[in-house]
Design a protein around this motif. Structure first.
Motif, PDB file in Angstrom:
ATOM      1  N   PRO A 161       0.817  -1.222   0.000  1.00 26.84           N
ATOM      2  CA  PRO A 161       0.000   0.000   0.000  1.00 26.84           C
ATOM      3  C   PRO A 161       0.847   1.267   0.000  1.00 26.84           C
ATOM      4  CG  PRO A 161      -0.822  -1.566   1.620  1.00 26.84           C
ATOM      5  CD  PRO A 161       0.457  -2.125   1.107  1.00 26.84           C
ATOM      6  N   GLU A 162       2.002   1.237   0.674  1.00 26.42           N
ATOM      7  CA  GLU A 162       2.877   2.415   0.736  1.00 26.42           C
ATOM      8  C   GLU A 162       3.355   2.822  -0.658  1.00 26.42           C
ATOM      9  OE1 GLU A 162       2.786   0.510   4.680  1.00 26.42           O
ATOM     10  OE2 GLU A 162       3.101  -0.247   2.642  1.00 26.42           O
ATOM     11  N   THR A 163       3.660   1.827  -1.485  1.00 24.38           N
ATOM     12  CA  THR A 163       4.115   2.113  -2.852  1.00 24.38           C
ATOM     13  C   THR A 163       3.011   2.779  -3.659  1.00 24.38           C
ATOM     14  OG1 THR A 163       5.614   0.218  -2.802  1.00 24.38           O
ATOM     15  CG2 THR A 163       5.014   1.080  -4.970  1.00 24.38           C
ATOM     16  N   VAL A 164       1.804   2.233  -3.552  1.00 21.65           N
ATOM     17  CA  VAL A 164       0.682   2.767  -4.323  1.00 21.65           C
ATOM     18  C   VAL A 164       0.281   4.141  -3.806  1.00 21.65           C
ATOM     19  CG1 VAL A 164      -1.687   2.317  -5.097  1.00 21.65           C
ATOM     20  CG2 VAL A 164      -0.095   0.407  -4.782  1.00 21.65           C
ATOM     21  N   ALA A 165       0.324   4.321  -2.495  1.00 23.53           N
ATOM     22  CA  ALA A 165      -0.069   5.606  -1.899  1.00 23.53           C
ATOM     23  C   ALA A 165       0.809   6.747  -2.397  1.00 23.53           C
ATOM     24  CB  ALA A 165      -0.009   5.516  -0.377  1.00 23.53           C
ATOM     25  N   GLU A 166       2.062   6.449  -2.730  1.00 23.98           N
ATOM     26  CA  GLU A 166       2.985   7.477  -3.180  1.00 23.98           C
ATOM     27  C   GLU A 166       2.967   7.664  -4.699  1.00 23.98           C
ATOM     28  OE1 GLU A 166       6.719   6.176  -1.699  1.00 23.98           O
ATOM     29  OE2 GLU A 166       6.254   6.653   0.407  1.00 23.98           O
ATOM     30  N   THR A 167       2.141   6.890  -5.388  1.00 27.30           N
ATOM     31  CA  THR A 167       2.082   6.941  -6.843  1.00 27.30           C
ATOM     32  C   THR A 167       1.166   8.071  -7.314  1.00 27.30           C
ATOM     33  OG1 THR A 167       2.440   4.546  -6.961  1.00 27.30           O
ATOM     34  CG2 THR A 167       1.531   5.616  -8.923  1.00 27.30           C
ATOM     35  N   PRO A 168       1.608   8.913  -8.218  1.00 29.99           N
ATOM     36  CA  PRO A 168       0.735   9.957  -8.761  1.00 29.99           C
ATOM     37  C   PRO A 168      -0.404   9.340  -9.576  1.00 29.99           C
ATOM     38  CG  PRO A 168       3.055  10.398  -9.261  1.00 29.99           C
ATOM     39  CD  PRO A 168       2.974   8.997  -8.762  1.00 29.99           C
ATOM     40  N   TYR A 169      -1.544   9.981  -9.576  1.00 26.43           N
ATOM     41  CA  TYR A 169      -2.676   9.492 -10.380  1.00 26.43           C
ATOM     42  C   TYR A 169      -2.271   9.323 -11.848  1.00 26.43           C
ATOM     43  CZ  TYR A 169      -5.425  11.184  -6.354  1.00 26.43           C
ATOM     44  OH  TYR A 169      -5.930  11.421  -5.110  1.00 26.43           O
ATOM     45  N   GLU A 170      -1.438  10.239 -12.314  1.00 32.90           N
ATOM     46  CA  GLU A 170      -1.058  10.231 -13.729  1.00 32.90           C
ATOM     47  C   GLU A 170      -0.330   8.947 -14.114  1.00 32.90           C
ATOM     48  OE1 GLU A 170      -0.388  12.669 -11.574  1.00 32.90           O
ATOM     49  OE2 GLU A 170      -1.950  14.075 -12.245  1.00 32.90           O
ATOM     50  N   GLU A 171       0.341   8.336 -13.142  1.00 31.68           N
ATOM     51  CA  GLU A 171       1.061   7.097 -13.429  1.00 31.68           C
ATOM     52  C   GLU A 171       0.099   5.973 -13.806  1.00 31.68           C
ATOM     53  OE1 GLU A 171       4.627   5.354 -14.115  1.00 31.68           O
ATOM     54  OE2 GLU A 171       4.370   7.383 -13.329  1.00 31.68           O
ATOM     55  N   LEU A 172      -1.039   5.906 -13.121  1.00 33.37           N
ATOM     56  CA  LEU A 172      -2.038   4.894 -13.464  1.00 33.37           C
ATOM     57  C   LEU A 172      -2.807   5.281 -14.722  1.00 33.37           C
ATOM     58  CD1 LEU A 172      -3.500   3.725 -10.015  1.00 33.37           C
ATOM     59  CD2 LEU A 172      -1.471   2.962 -11.264  1.00 33.37           C
ATOM     60  N   ARG A 173      -2.955   6.568 -14.957  1.00 32.91           N
ATOM     61  CA  ARG A 173      -3.623   7.010 -16.194  1.00 32.91           C
ATOM     62  C   ARG A 173      -2.841   6.527 -17.409  1.00 32.91           C
ATOM     63  NH1 ARG A 173      -7.599   8.321 -17.789  1.00 32.91           N
ATOM     64  NH2 ARG A 173      -7.546  10.461 -18.494  1.00 32.91           N
ATOM     65  N   LYS A 174      -1.503   6.456 -17.284  1.00 35.00           N
ATOM     66  CA  LYS A 174      -0.674   5.966 -18.389  1.00 35.00           C
ATOM     67  C   LYS A 174      -0.947   4.494 -18.694  1.00 35.00           C
ATOM     68  CE  LYS A 174       3.172   9.086 -17.273  1.00 35.00           C
ATOM     69  NZ  LYS A 174       4.581   9.145 -16.782  1.00 35.00           N
ATOM     70  N   LEU A 175      -1.507   3.778 -17.705  1.00 35.36           N
ATOM     71  CA  LEU A 175      -1.817   2.351 -17.880  1.00 35.36           C
ATOM     72  C   LEU A 175      -3.241   2.141 -18.382  1.00 35.36           C
ATOM     73  CD1 LEU A 175      -0.274   1.009 -14.534  1.00 35.36           C
ATOM     74  CD2 LEU A 175       0.860   1.344 -16.743  1.00 35.36           C
ATOM     75  N   SER A 178      -8.988   4.929 -15.773  1.00 44.45           N
ATOM     76  CA  SER A 178      -9.727   6.180 -15.802  1.00 44.45           C
ATOM     77  C   SER A 178      -9.226   7.056 -14.650  1.00 44.45           C
ATOM     78  CB  SER A 178     -11.229   5.932 -15.649  1.00 44.45           C
ATOM     79  OG  SER A 178     -11.519   5.430 -14.350  1.00 44.45           O
ATOM     80  N   GLN A 179      -9.505   8.357 -14.722  1.00 39.45           N
ATOM     81  CA  GLN A 179      -9.082   9.238 -13.642  1.00 39.45           C
ATOM     82  C   GLN A 179      -9.691   8.808 -12.313  1.00 39.45           C
ATOM     83  OE1 GLN A 179      -6.840  11.647 -13.574  1.00 39.45           O
ATOM     84  NE2 GLN A 179      -7.222  12.150 -11.421  1.00 39.45           N
ATOM     85  N   ARG A 180     -10.991   8.478 -12.345  1.00 39.15           N
ATOM     86  CA  ARG A 180     -11.660   8.089 -11.109  1.00 39.15           C
ATOM     87  C   ARG A 180     -11.098   6.797 -10.542  1.00 39.15           C
ATOM     88  NH1 ARG A 180     -18.172   9.355 -11.573  1.00 39.15           N
ATOM     89  NH2 ARG A 180     -17.995  11.643 -11.592  1.00 39.15           N
ATOM     90  N   LYS A 181     -10.861   5.812 -11.424  1.00 38.80           N
ATOM     91  CA  LYS A 181     -10.352   4.533 -10.919  1.00 38.80           C
ATOM     92  C   LYS A 181      -8.954   4.698 -10.345  1.00 38.80           C
ATOM     93  CE  LYS A 181     -12.212   1.006 -12.193  1.00 38.80           C
ATOM     94  NZ  LYS A 181     -12.861  -0.173 -12.815  1.00 38.80           N
ATOM     95  N   ALA A 182      -8.145   5.526 -10.972  1.00 36.49           N
ATOM     96  CA  ALA A 182      -6.817   5.811 -10.428  1.00 36.49           C
ATOM     97  C   ALA A 182      -6.940   6.428  -9.039  1.00 36.49           C
ATOM     98  CB  ALA A 182      -6.062   6.753 -11.362  1.00 36.49           C
ATOM     99  N   GLU A 183      -7.875   7.343  -8.880  1.00 37.59           N
ATOM    100  CA  GLU A 183      -8.083   7.970  -7.577  1.00 37.59           C
ATOM    101  C   GLU A 183      -8.582   6.966  -6.550  1.00 37.59           C
ATOM    102  OE1 GLU A 183     -10.785  11.159  -8.332  1.00 37.59           O
ATOM    103  OE2 GLU A 183      -9.342  12.331  -9.513  1.00 37.59           O
ATOM    104  N   TYR A 184      -9.514   6.103  -6.949  1.00 36.03           N
ATOM    105  CA  TYR A 184     -10.059   5.117  -6.011  1.00 36.03           C
ATOM    106  C   TYR A 184      -8.962   4.215  -5.457  1.00 36.03           C
ATOM    107  CZ  TYR A 184     -14.624   6.265  -8.153  1.00 36.03           C
ATOM    108  OH  TYR A 184     -15.737   6.899  -8.628  1.00 36.03           O
ATOM    109  N   VAL A 185      -8.098   3.701  -6.350  1.00 39.55           N
ATOM    110  CA  VAL A 185      -7.043   2.765  -5.938  1.00 39.55           C
ATOM    111  C   VAL A 185      -6.010   3.461  -5.057  1.00 39.55           C
ATOM    112  CG1 VAL A 185      -5.111   1.368  -6.778  1.00 39.55           C
ATOM    113  CG2 VAL A 185      -7.341   1.218  -7.907  1.00 39.55           C
ATOM    114  N   ILE A 186      -5.559   4.613  -5.485  1.00 44.12           N
ATOM    115  CA  ILE A 186      -4.509   5.314  -4.745  1.00 44.12           C
ATOM    116  C   ILE A 186      -5.051   5.882  -3.436  1.00 44.12           C
ATOM    117  CG2 ILE A 186      -2.998   7.335  -4.806  1.00 44.12           C
ATOM    118  CD1 ILE A 186      -2.625   6.725  -7.835  1.00 44.12           C
ATOM    119  N   ASP A 187      -6.251   6.447  -3.456  1.00 45.12           N
ATOM    120  CA  ASP A 187      -6.813   7.027  -2.226  1.00 45.12           C
ATOM    121  C   ASP A 187      -7.102   5.950  -1.181  1.00 45.12           C
ATOM    122  OD1 ASP A 187      -6.606   9.424  -3.511  1.00 45.12           O
ATOM    123  OD2 ASP A 187      -8.751   9.756  -3.764  1.00 45.12           O
TER     124      ASP A 187
END
Length: 288
Positions: A161-175, A178-187
């Motif tokens: 979780p620590e790794t994901v918590a420090e990940t910018p949303y934009e990093e998941l957007r590159k994969l 969606s913006q919302r799903k990136a926020e859900y996972v990281i938040d």
């Protein structure tokens, strides 16, 4: 390397578990040789445990092997809990002999609830997979793990979780998140790191309390919470009524013209408790 032989408590269809896991590209397994490599995280580090079926569905037995002799007891305990070999699936089958799913359970005996490898892995996976078709869902979760997770002996481990918590949303957007799903996972990961969400504590609470707690978190609805309870914690009495697969399976099994309504599903499932999760799994299996 050490190896131990274990047996299940009753009927147990390990081959179906391998088939279901084979849909996930991250899982290292061989359906013909009947083995799967299980990634296990303990306080002393990461381990890979190979679980291989030796017996049959009617007489199930398994060889368990790994490298670290010092972690042997903890690894066996984790694997037994993961596969839930202590559950009496024959008792479940007998229960459904007296219900409207008798034919279904006669056709698919010994369908087990097998937990995801860790609570956090499961939560992230169900958040990623919600409202997506299976193929793209696995594509996204594979990209996520390959980008942020790690490998040991060729086996993928979900990130911490620590790794994901420090990940910018934009990093998941590159994969292609969606913006919302990136926020859900990281938040959600940030809540875990900050101590606001304690999955170990949550897994010890009653189903109703877990549902109330999880659905308050942005990005987690009833379907996600129910699937985490079933596949993360291994709870036996869940029927995700909003799940399209279960609706389609009920439509097929009961020969309905349309997908069943919530009221119809409640009527159908009236006598399925306390084993609704096994009904869910067996219904899914019937249309695969």
């Amino acid at each position: 390397m050490w190896k131990e032989m274990l047996t299940a408590n009753s009927y147990y269809d390990f081959d179906y578990t391998l088939k279901r896991w084979s849909y996930d590209p991250l899982t290292n397994l061989d359906k013909e040789e009947r083995w799967v490599d299980v990634p296990v995280k303990l306080e002393d580090g990461s381990h890979v445990v190979r679980v291989q079926a030796q017996g049959t569905t009617a007489q199930p037995s398994f060889s368990i092997s790994s490298e670290d002799e010092n972690a042997k007891e903890a690894l066996i305990k984790h694997v037994r809990d993961l596969f839930q070999w202590d559950r009496d699936l024959e008792k479940v089958r007998r229960h459904f002999q007296n219900t409207n799913l008798e034919e279904l359970f006669s056709a698919y005996p010994g369908t087990p609830i097998v937990k995801d490898f860790h609570f956090y892995d499961c939560l992230v996976k169900v958040i990623i997979h919600q409202q997506l078709n299976m193929k793209f869902a696995h594509t996204l979760s594979t990209r996520f793990v390959e980008r942020l997770g790690y490998q040991k002996d060729g086996v993928w481990f979900y990130p911490e979780p620590e790794t994901v918590a420090e990940t910018p949303y934009e990093e998941l957007r590159k994969l292609q998140f969606s913006q919302r799903k990136a926020e859900y996972v990281i938040d959600a990961s940030r809540k875990i790191v900050e101590g606001e969400l304690d999955l170990d504590w949550l897994a010890r609470q009653a189903d109703e309390e877990v549902m109330k707690y999880l659905v308050k978190i942005r990005g987690i609805g009833p379907w996600t919470a129910e699937n985490w309870l079933m596949f993360g914690v291994g709870r036996e009495n869940l029927l995700p009524k909003a799940d399209i697969g279960i609706q389609n399976a009920l439509k097929s099994y009961f020969e309905l013209e349309n997908k069943p309504s919530k009221t119809q599903m409640e009527t159908f499932s009236k006598n399925w408790s306390p084993y609704q999760s096994y009904a869910s799994l067996t219904l899914w299996r019937s249309i695969e």
